[in-house]
Scaffold this active site. Structure first.
Site, short mmCIF file in Angstrom:
data_model
loop_
_atom_site.label_atom_id
_atom_site.label_comp_id
_atom_site.label_asym_id
_atom_site.label_seq_id
_atom_site.Cartn_x
_atom_site.Cartn_y
_atom_site.Cartn_z
N THR A 154 0.82 -1.22 0.00
CA THR A 154 0.00 0.00 0.00
C THR A 154 0.85 1.26 0.00
OG1 THR A 154 -1.82 -1.06 1.15
CG2 THR A 154 -1.68 1.30 1.40
N SER A 201 1.46 -7.48 -1.18
CA SER A 201 2.09 -8.57 -0.42
C SER A 201 1.19 -9.79 -0.28
CB SER A 201 2.58 -8.09 0.94
OG SER A 201 1.52 -7.97 1.86
N THR A 245 1.47 -4.57 4.08
CA THR A 245 1.28 -4.95 5.49
C THR A 245 0.66 -6.34 5.66
OG1 THR A 245 -0.90 -3.90 5.60
CG2 THR A 245 1.00 -2.54 6.23
N ASP A 246 -0.02 -6.82 4.62
CA ASP A 246 -0.80 -8.05 4.81
C ASP A 246 0.04 -9.26 5.19
OD1 ASP A 246 -3.10 -6.67 4.34
OD2 ASP A 246 -3.32 -7.28 2.25
N1 ASP Z 1 -2.81 -5.40 0.36
C1 ASP Z 1 -1.72 -4.54 0.79
C2 ASP Z 1 -0.44 -5.35 0.79
O1 ASP Z 1 -0.24 -6.13 1.68
C3 ASP Z 1 -2.03 -3.98 2.13
C4 ASP Z 1 -0.98 -3.04 2.69
O2 ASP Z 1 0.11 -2.91 2.22
O3 ASP Z 1 -1.33 -2.37 3.69
O4 ASP Z 1 0.36 -5.21 -0.10
#
Ligand code: ASP
Length: 336
Positions: free
Chosen positions: A17, A59, A90-91
């Site tokens: 993100t 991710s 973050t995932d």
């Molecule tokens: N879907 C995103 C990822 O993990 C979520 C994030 O980065 O907060 O790449």
């Protein structure tokens, strides 16, 4: 006047993100690492930063092979930099933080993972703060090893769990206090991270033959026969302090014993986020502990259990050695 020597930090961008933009298909990683650096011009007062992009993915799509790419870049560039900041979605960042803690051991420099809940290009976002804090931590003297920095907290790599899908305080440190906090560009450390002589050890192999099964009441134990035929390690996310159901109707213990007879490794962990397993407490656990190949997670996170097993399977196929090394902490108390 004496010229201050600035630390050299390498930003390794992988997407997420933090680097995303809106597209017709939804948010997707697009922003180049130089743009990420430009968003935190304040870091120039305390470090020189270079940037490389090794991936640009959400991710959710991240695979164990991608961890090896991160290890490879850190290894190649290790002598040229004082620290590393890896931007990441973050995932699955908690999995990567745990994996890197096993794949890069005894590092005497900081390797800091970070990301954000909102893209760096948004007017209101946690991205700039998390990135800035990560550089602050990466420049801290005597900071060593793998950390996940988010919302002002530095969490040891094997202790992180994503607990919120939207809020800025998205990560928790599980069964261990945070390593440090970062306030207004200052690091408040709660632990020293002693490094053994001999330098860092890099591992460039993993074997992702690990299956995680979350138990629910009513689940058919036949599933274990199916996964046992396909995976070397089966992690059962049980309830509370941990147990394996043995009622006649749906007898998981019988299937676990069959797996043990085939030399498969079964680890019992818990759906409870905090305080870990203690499988010997109840009869439902004690019975299961009679099974010679059964292990339990104790205070480790699920992320740490599965990535430690993937690292160990990359090292050896020998069950007894895997069991012995699974219980051996790789870094004193921090990384079990
Ligand atoms: N879907 C995103 C990822 O993990 C979520 C994030 O980065 O907060 O790449």
């Amino acid at each position: 006047m004496e010229k201050r020597v600035l630390k050299k930090i390498l930003l390794i961008a992988t997407g997420g993100t933090i680097a995303s933009q809106e597209t017709e298909e939804g948010l997707a990683p697009a922003i180049a690492p130089d743009t990420l650096l430009k968003a935190v011009p304040e870091i120039r007062s305390f470090c020189e930063a270079d940037a490389v992009q090794i991936l640009n993915i959400d991710s959710t799509n991240l695979q164990p092979e991608n961890w090896l790419k991160m290890v490879h870049v850190v290894r190649e560039k290790y002598q040229n930099y004082d620290g590393f900041v890896i931007t990441h979605g973050t995932d699955t960042m908690a999995y990567t933080a745990a994996a890197l803690s096993y794949l890069i051991q005894n590092a005497d420099k900081p390797i800091v993972l970070t990301g954000s809940q909102k893209p760096i290009g948004y007017g209101i976002s946690d991205a700039r703060k998390n990135l800035y804090d990560s550089f602050v931590l990466a420049c801290e003297d005597k900071m060593a090893g793998v950390y996940l920095v988010f919302d002002g907290k530095a969490i040891f790599g094997t202790r992180a769990r994503k607990i919120k899908s939207k809020s800025y305080d998205a990560f928790e440190s599980v069964n261990h206090p945070v390593a440090a906090r970062i306030y207004d560009g200052h690091v408040i450390r709660y632990f020293e991270t002693p490094v053994q002589p001999g330098g860092p050890v890099f591992y460039e192999k993993v074997r992702p033959s690990v299956f995680l099964l979350k138990l629910i009441p009513g689940m058919d134990p036949d599933i274990l026969e199916y996964v046992g035929a396909r995976y070397d390690v089966i992690v059962i996310e049980s309830y509370g302090v941990g147990g394996v159901p043995f009622v006649d109707r749906r007898n998981f213990l019988l299937e676990v014993e069959k797996l043990a007879a085939q030399g498969k490794i079964v680890v019992v962990t818990t759906q409870a986020l905090f305080e870990g397993s203690d499988v010997g407490v109840y009869a439902v656990g004690k019975k299961a502990m009679n099974c010679p190949t059964l292990l339990q997670s104790y205070d480790m996170t699920v992320e740490a259990v599965v990535t430690k097993m993937m690292w160990l399977l990359g090292e050896t196929q020998e069950g007894e050695e895997i069991r012995r090394r699974f219980y051996k902490p790789v870094h004193r108390d921090f990384h079990k």
